[in-house]
Design an enzyme around this catalytic site. Structure first.
Site, short mmCIF file in Angstrom:
data_model
loop_
_atom_site.label_atom_id
_atom_site.label_comp_id
_atom_site.label_asym_id
_atom_site.label_seq_id
_atom_site.Cartn_x
_atom_site.Cartn_y
_atom_site.Cartn_z
N ASP A 159 5.91 -82.90 -76.10
CA ASP A 159 5.26 -82.00 -75.14
C ASP A 159 5.96 -81.96 -73.78
OD1 ASP A 159 3.40 -81.55 -77.14
OD2 ASP A 159 2.06 -83.13 -76.40
N LYS A 186 9.72 -78.30 -74.33
CA LYS A 186 10.91 -77.87 -75.08
C LYS A 186 10.86 -76.39 -75.43
CE LYS A 186 9.73 -80.93 -78.17
NZ LYS A 186 8.68 -81.67 -77.45
N GLN A 197 8.72 -82.98 -81.27
CA GLN A 197 8.30 -84.33 -80.84
C GLN A 197 9.25 -84.82 -79.74
OE1 GLN A 197 8.37 -83.89 -84.66
NE2 GLN A 197 6.54 -82.85 -84.00
N GLY A 228 3.78 -78.32 -81.23
CA GLY A 228 3.12 -77.19 -80.58
C GLY A 228 3.98 -76.82 -79.40
N HIS A 229 4.73 -75.75 -79.51
CA HIS A 229 5.67 -75.36 -78.45
C HIS A 229 5.15 -74.11 -77.76
CE1 HIS A 229 9.19 -77.67 -80.56
NE2 HIS A 229 8.15 -78.43 -80.26
#
Ligand code: GDP
Ligand code: IMO
Ligand code: MG
Length: 425
Positions: free
Chosen positions: A12, A15, A221, A39-40
């Site tokens: 988080d 990225k 990650q 989750g981007h």
């Protein structure tokens, strides 16, 4: 030529935003590991979108996006995500490619993830429950199904065989939830997956590289969640570091040029496991509120703390980081004092190296204090505008790490990124 963008902390780091920003200079963006545990978050035309499976280059019309062989793919999440992206006017089928060697997440993998976490009780990892661990276990255990198997006439029989094996494990766990609805959804999504471009990922990407096209590898990650070098067992199940780019895409190490390490100006972690610079106090709560630190995949509150240079230096070493991108610097705008974790004291002995385990009860971080800049920076676009106290904070970090902080992100928006020094890409 391949450049890499990956996370330096516990995920988080921002990225997705950085990949979206950089993508315009590349012709192919490729995810090399992880799955829908990621989750981007991107802001496209002011609209927020969270990507879990699709690479973050998808909003650039001329750019191809590859889900590499090292990724574990949940067809259900992918189908939903394709619909969400298409609703924003993107021709997702045109620019999305999926490696045939990528492993499939089955409904029973998700159930097994849940069952394993329940069985661990207090010791649970805090997994995202997306089935990541069980799917990678079936990969290394040589049982899993891959995207390429969708073309097999007996795919359903292969599925049933593995499902039966999983059912026995679930029965051992006493897991009694009905997953029939998940299976219906899964088979619908499998039909959808069959309509997408499934490619031989390693030839696809190597041919792109050989023809001089620029590739951007997108990590999921963070380095401290790496299966080998992270805070085991509180990690994910893939190699999140730059070494994972080669095995996760089928490319040679010498094709990699820049490795951009993304770090927050502070630090967060979601899920269980050690976090030496965590703040379980009002300051941690302030970071959480100002930084909106709630998980993009699970909505869980993220644990917050100061930047940890021991962990960052370790991550620079493991990844061969050539430049850093510091995100969420604006979150620190109102803090009068900032702390930087410089070393650990373990049983009274000071070290600046990552120990075998971070959980020693006596482990305590040693800090250096900095004065905060206490002024809003979100409107700035030029490096010269950044406050002197902020420059001092950043310069200290880059000299400690021996790696330049080339970009500073000062807000979630696409345009909120300041380049501090010239960049090769
Ligand atoms: P990722 O998983 O590394 O892509 O990061 P996430 O999307 O899970 O979390 C990063 C969060 O921070 C998202 O909500 C982003 O919109 C937000 N974000 C990214 N960069 C910045 C920044 O520089 N400032 C602020 N305030 N928010 C940012
Ligand atoms: P992005 O790509 C933050 C964490 C989980 C849990 C551990 C194992 O958005 O940075 P898993 O579901 O992989 O078995 O969970 O890893 N985790 C993440 N934390 N960001 C992520 O991805 C994460 N993906 C997994 O919270 O502690
Ligand atoms: Mg995330």
């Amino acid at each position: 030529m391949v450049d890499v963008i990956l996370g330096m902390q516990w995920g988080d780091e921002g990225k997705g935003k950085i990949v979206d920003f950089f993508a315009k200079d590349y012709s192919l963006v490729a995810r090399f590991q992880g799955g829908p545990n990621a989750g981007h978050t991107l802001y496209v035309n002011g609209q927020k979108i969270v990507l879990h499976q699709i690479p973050s280059g998808i909003f650039h019309p001329g750019i191809q996006n590859l889900i590499g062989n090292g990724v574990v793919l949940d067809p259900v999440t992918l189908k939903k995500e394709c619909a969400a992206v298409a609703a924003l006017g993107v021709d997702v089928k045109k620019n999305l490619f999926i490696a045939q060697r990528a492993h499939l997440i089955l409904p029973t993998h998700r159930a097994l993830d849940k069952a394993a976490e329940l069985a661990k009780g207090e010791q649970k990892i805090g997994s995202t429950l997306k089935g990541i661990g069980p799917t990678y276990m079936d990969k290394t255990g040589r049982n899993g199904l891959r995207v390429g198997n969708l073309l097999d006439a007996d795919f359903t029989a292969q599925y049933q065989k593995l499902r039966l094996k999983h059912q026995q494990l679930l029965d051992n766990h006493g897991f009694a939830e009905d997953i029939a609805a998940w299976e219906t959804e899964f088979f619908e999504a499998i039909e959808f997956l069959r309509t997408l471009h499934v490619v031989n990922g390693e030839y696809f990407i190597n041919e792109a590289i050989a023809s001089g096209r620029k590739v951007l590898a997108e990590g999921a990650q963070g380095s401290m969640l790496d299966i080998d070098f992270g805070t085991f067992p509180f990690v994910t199940s893939s190699n999140t570091i730059s070494a994972g780019v080669c095995s996760g895409l089928g490319i040679a190490p010498q094709t990699i040029r820049e490795v951009y390490g993304v770090t927050k100006a502070y630090c967060t972690r979601v899920g269980g496991g050690p976090f030496p610079t965590e703040l379980n106090d009002e300051t941690g709560e302030r970071l959480r509120q100002i930084g909106s630190e709630f998980g993009a995949t699970t909505g869980r509150p993220r644990r917050c703390g100061w930047i940890d240079l021991v962990a960052l230096k370790y991550a620079c070493m493991l990844n061969g980081v050539t430049a850093l991108v510091m995100t969420k610097a604006d979150v620190l705008d109102t803090f009068a004092t900032l702390q930087v974790g410089m070393a650990y004291e373990i049983n009274g002995v000071k070290t600046d190296q990552m120990p075998f385990e971070l959980i020693a009860p006596s482990l305590k971080p040693l800090y250096r204090s900095f004065s905060g800049w206490q002024q809003p920076i979100t409107e700035f676009r030029q490096p010269a505008e950044l406050p002197t106290l902020m420059q001092e904070y950043i310069q200290f970090i880059e000299s400690y790490l021996g790696v330049p902080v080339r970009f500073v992100s000062n807000g979630p928006g696409r345009d909120q990124l300041i380049e501090r020094s010239a960049c090769a890409h």
